[in-house]
Design a protein around this motif. Structure first.
Motif, PDB file in Angstrom:
ATOM      1  N   GLY A   1     -86.060 -38.811-118.888  1.00 20.45           N
ATOM      2  CA  GLY A   1     -86.663 -38.687-120.207  1.00 20.45           C
ATOM      3  C   GLY A   1     -86.454 -37.337-120.857  1.00 20.45           C
ATOM      4  O   GLY A   1     -86.990 -37.081-121.937  1.00 20.45           O
ATOM      5  N   TYR A   2     -85.644 -36.471-120.234  1.00 19.32           N
ATOM      6  CA  TYR A   2     -85.360 -35.139-120.777  1.00 19.32           C
ATOM      7  C   TYR A   2     -83.930 -35.079-121.313  1.00 19.32           C
ATOM      8  O   TYR A   2     -83.022 -35.708-120.759  1.00 19.32           O
ATOM      9  N   PHE A   3     -83.728 -34.271-122.360  1.00 16.82           N
ATOM     10  CA  PHE A   3     -82.369 -33.967-122.785  1.00 16.82           C
ATOM     11  C   PHE A   3     -81.639 -33.292-121.625  1.00 16.82           C
ATOM     12  O   PHE A   3     -82.198 -32.432-120.934  1.00 16.82           O
ATOM     13  N   SER A   4     -80.390 -33.664-121.420  1.00 10.45           N
ATOM     14  CA  SER A   4     -79.661 -33.207-120.235  1.00 10.45           C
ATOM     15  C   SER A   4     -79.543 -31.686-120.177  1.00 10.45           C
ATOM     16  O   SER A   4     -79.567 -31.101-119.086  1.00 10.45           O
ATOM     17  N   ALA A   5     -79.426 -31.006-121.338  1.00  8.12           N
ATOM     18  CA  ALA A   5     -79.287 -29.548-121.328  1.00  8.12           C
ATOM     19  C   ALA A   5     -80.567 -28.851-120.893  1.00  8.12           C
ATOM     20  O   ALA A   5     -80.533 -27.680-120.509  1.00  8.12           O
ATOM     21  N   LYS A   6     -81.704 -29.547-120.931  1.00 10.56           N
ATOM     22  CA  LYS A   6     -82.965 -28.949-120.506  1.00 10.56           C
ATOM     23  C   LYS A   6     -83.195 -29.081-119.009  1.00 10.56           C
ATOM     24  O   LYS A   6     -84.116 -28.463-118.465  1.00 10.56           O
ATOM     25  N   ILE A   7     -82.354 -29.890-118.337  1.00  7.12           N
ATOM     26  CA  ILE A   7     -82.490 -30.036-116.885  1.00  7.12           C
ATOM     27  C   ILE A   7     -81.176 -29.695-116.175  1.00  7.12           C
ATOM     28  O   ILE A   7     -80.964 -30.056-115.023  1.00  7.12           O
TER      29      ILE A   7
ATOM     30  N   THR B   1     -76.170 -31.381-127.289  1.00 10.20           N
ATOM     31  CA  THR B   1     -75.925 -30.566-126.101  1.00 10.20           C
ATOM     32  C   THR B   1     -75.956 -29.097-126.462  1.00 10.20           C
ATOM     33  O   THR B   1     -75.793 -28.710-127.625  1.00 10.20           O
ATOM     34  N   ILE B   2     -76.173 -28.288-125.452  1.00 14.87           N
ATOM     35  CA  ILE B   2     -75.863 -26.857-125.476  1.00 14.87           C
ATOM     36  C   ILE B   2     -75.125 -26.588-124.167  1.00 14.87           C
ATOM     37  O   ILE B   2     -75.715 -26.595-123.092  1.00 14.87           O
TER      38      ILE B   2
ATOM     39  N   ALA C   1     -80.631 -22.494-136.377  1.00 13.51           N
ATOM     40  CA  ALA C   1     -81.938 -22.008-135.929  1.00 13.51           C
ATOM     41  C   ALA C   1     -82.575 -22.988-134.951  1.00 13.51           C
ATOM     42  O   ALA C   1     -83.211 -22.573-133.958  1.00 13.51           O
ATOM     43  N   LYS C   2     -82.419 -24.277-135.204  1.00 14.41           N
ATOM     44  CA  LYS C   2     -82.947 -25.283-134.273  1.00 14.41           C
ATOM     45  C   LYS C   2     -82.230 -25.197-132.925  1.00 14.41           C
ATOM     46  O   LYS C   2     -82.865 -25.315-131.858  1.00 14.41           O
ATOM     47  N   LEU C   3     -80.918 -24.990-132.975  1.00 15.42           N
ATOM     48  CA  LEU C   3     -80.186 -24.815-131.724  1.00 15.42           C
ATOM     49  C   LEU C   3     -80.675 -23.588-130.959  1.00 15.42           C
ATOM     50  O   LEU C   3     -80.801 -23.609-129.728  1.00 15.42           O
ATOM     51  N   ASP C   4     -80.967 -22.527-131.680  1.00 12.08           N
ATOM     52  CA  ASP C   4     -81.470 -21.311-131.031  1.00 12.08           C
ATOM     53  C   ASP C   4     -82.807 -21.566-130.328  1.00 12.08           C
ATOM     54  O   ASP C   4     -83.068 -21.017-129.243  1.00 12.08           O
ATOM     55  N   GLU C   5     -83.655 -22.379-130.932  1.00 14.27           N
ATOM     56  CA  GLU C   5     -84.926 -22.728-130.284  1.00 14.27           C
ATOM     57  C   GLU C   5     -84.676 -23.460-128.968  1.00 14.27           C
ATOM     58  O   GLU C   5     -85.344 -23.199-127.963  1.00 14.27           O
ATOM     59  N   TYR C   6     -83.707 -24.367-128.984  1.00  6.20           N
ATOM     60  CA  TYR C   6     -83.375 -25.086-127.750  1.00  6.20           C
ATOM     61  C   TYR C   6     -82.732 -24.163-126.716  1.00  6.20           C
ATOM     62  O   TYR C   6     -82.937 -24.348-125.500  1.00  6.20           O
ATOM     63  N   ARG C   7     -81.955 -23.201-127.165  1.00  4.61           N
ATOM     64  CA  ARG C   7     -81.296 -22.301-126.213  1.00  4.61           C
ATOM     65  C   ARG C   7     -82.298 -21.574-125.320  1.00  4.61           C
ATOM     66  O   ARG C   7     -81.978 -21.191-124.192  1.00  4.61           O
TER      67      ARG C   7
END
Length: 503
Positions: A83-89, A378-379, A466-472
């Motif tokens: 249930g998580y975005f892959s870049a967060k795990i 993705t990131i 800016a949204k990408l930076d928050e995810y980074r």
């Protein structure tokens, strides 16, 4: 008398435990994932494809024409299971490779973990591809009561051999990969038999042996129609009159065999008296691989790219709970939403899970609006010389910052003519992007991503960046160096667990 009362109370508790919320009977869940199925490789997008069983399910279900996944196998499967975005795990780069000590993080609660807690018996058949180097990574230790199939990715259909680079013999390490609840699958009746046919028999055995009164989660993760290109001749020959290229005939035959097996499974569920209580979700794990005769027409891009040809999935739902059928839904859904959707289907509550996914259950079953308006694609910026890109979708806008694929190498980034009667033609007049590229697309006006409007919309670009930076701030990458301890030559030429530790 006391014993009788206690027994009656026990029966009531047990009955409630199998019913889900408000006493409703929990559906059986059939979750089918196709591997590398192209957008144009299903009959409701392309009538040239022979997929009658899936077409019938779609005609009597809901086609989900706005479902997104990840660029390749492991990243999408990690979204489904967590249930998580892959870049967060940490699972966004390439795939979980057999020569590297990594896998789906063990601190995660998986979808089958939750369904087990809801009283489901959980079965996995097909392809895992979420780690194997430690026993803690394998399916029977990640929520599956039973698993039959491959731990790895591109396994040869007949020999059941693979390497760290895919097809057997192409890499440094080569070995067998086929397991039944952790035990090797080999010997007479197995060796030299097309693996998907073995999967079919296992599926029929599972359904025949399952107690219909116990809710079942059956995760059918096909390798079809993933490479290597290979299929029994009778399926390839179905396309002799409509397809010129040999590779496309084989690929199309793989899709038709997958469809046939799905028909076998649904028929078995009917015989077992389970079909009317079954909710089915079908989708691809990523876009088709044009290098192996798939077609994503008219979408731009190939498997492995951040264009929609890489991340938009063929998808549909059918069965228990769906109020209106026979239509196409354009409401947005993402792979991370499968986790809460199937939990809600099982009668569970999803608010307790701090995940990226939002349930699409009411969207699918009651034609409600989607709760999703965008997602992190993705990131993938942490692996030297291999990854430079990040991408995000927000409403109608898609931003790609950096190289638009998971590896800084020549990729299929453009558009392809439908390869039914002619060889596909790449639009090679376009320059290959570099790691500093910026793409902005209006996906409502330009679903084929032909017009980069970044220069015309600097404010939108800034907002998306800016949204990408928050995810980074919350993303990371798990892609360790290769480890020679993986070598199947050390373990009788089998890819085997036990050579890595859990961090």
């Amino acid at each position: 008398m006391k014993i009788a009362i206690l027994f009656a109370l026990f029966c009531v508790v047990a009955f409630r435990g199998s019913q889900g919320k408000k006493g409703k009977k929990q559906p059986h869940i059939l979750h089918i994932v196709a591997d590398d199925l192209g957008w144009d490789d299903i009959s409701w997008h392309n009538p040239s494809m022979i997929t009658p069983h899936l077409q019938d399910l779609a005609d009597n279900g809901v086609v989900l024409d706005n479902m997104y996944v990840q660029t390749s196998c492991s990243p999408t499967r990690s979204c489904l299971m967590s249930g998580y975005f892959s870049a967060k795990i940490g699972s966004q780069h390439l795939v979980y490779k057999p020569d590297r000590p990594h896998g789906l993080p063990t601190w995660l609660t998986t979808l089958p973990d939750v369904l087990q807690s809801k009283g489901y018996t959980t079965y996995g058949v097909g392809k895992w591809h979420l780690g194997y180097c430690n026993e803690s990574y394998i399916p029977i230790n990640r929520g599956f009561d039973h698993f039959y199939g491959f731990y790895l990715g591109s396994v040869d259909y007949y020999t059941h051999l693979t390497s760290e680079k895919g097809p057997y013999g192409t890499g440094k390490y080569n070995g067998y990969d086929f397991r039944d609840d952790g035990e090797k699958v080999e010997g007479e009746g197995i060796d030299g038999v097309y693996s998907s046919l073995l999967f079919r028999q296992k599926l029929l055995d599972i359904i025949d042996g399952h107690d219909a009164d116990t809710p079942m989660y059956l995760y059918l993760a096909f390798q079809l129609p993933h490479s290597p290109l290979d299929v029994p001749d009778k399926y390839k020959e179905m396309y002799d009159d409509t397809v010129i290229t040999e590779d496309r005939k084989i690929y199309s035959g793989q899709v038709t065999l997958m469809d046939e097996i799905i028909g076998n499974v649904t028929s078995a569920l009917k015989v077992a008296g389970m079909w009317d209580d079954t909710f089915l979700l079908f989708h691809s794990d990523n876009g088709g691989d044009v290098r192996h005769a798939a077609s994503n027409h008219p979408l731009r891009g190939n498997k492995g790219t951040y264009f929609d040809g890489g991340i938009k999935a063929v998808a549909m739902a059918h069965g228990k709970g769906i109020k209106k059928t026979g239509y196409v839904s354009n409401e947005m859904m993402h792979a991370v939403d499968v986790f809460p959707t199937l939990i809600e289907a099982a009668g569970g509550k999803t608010k307790q899970y701090d995940i990226d996914g939002v349930s699409a259950w009411k969207m699918i079953t009651k034609q409600k609006k989607s709760k999703r308006s965008g997602f992190l694609i993705t990131i993938d910026e942490d692996v030297p010389n291999e990854s430079y890109g990040a991408a995000i979708r927000d409403g109608k806008w898609k931003l790609i910052q950096g190289y638009p694929a998971f590896s800084f190498t020549e990729q299929h980034l453009y558009w392809y003519e439908t390869p039914y009667h002619t060889e596909p033609d790449e639009k090679a007049d376009l320059p290959l992007p570099d790691k500093d590229a910026i793409f902005l697309f209006d996906m409502e006006a330009d679903p084929s991503e032909e017009c980069n409007v970044a220069d015309d919309n600097p404010d939108v670009v800034a907002q998306m960046q800016a949204k990408l930076d928050e995810y980074r701030a919350v993303t990371w990458t798990d892609f360790p160096p290769d480890d020679p301890n993986c070598d199947p030559a050390l373990t009788d030429n089998w890819w085997t667990t036990g050579w890595c530790t859990i961090n």
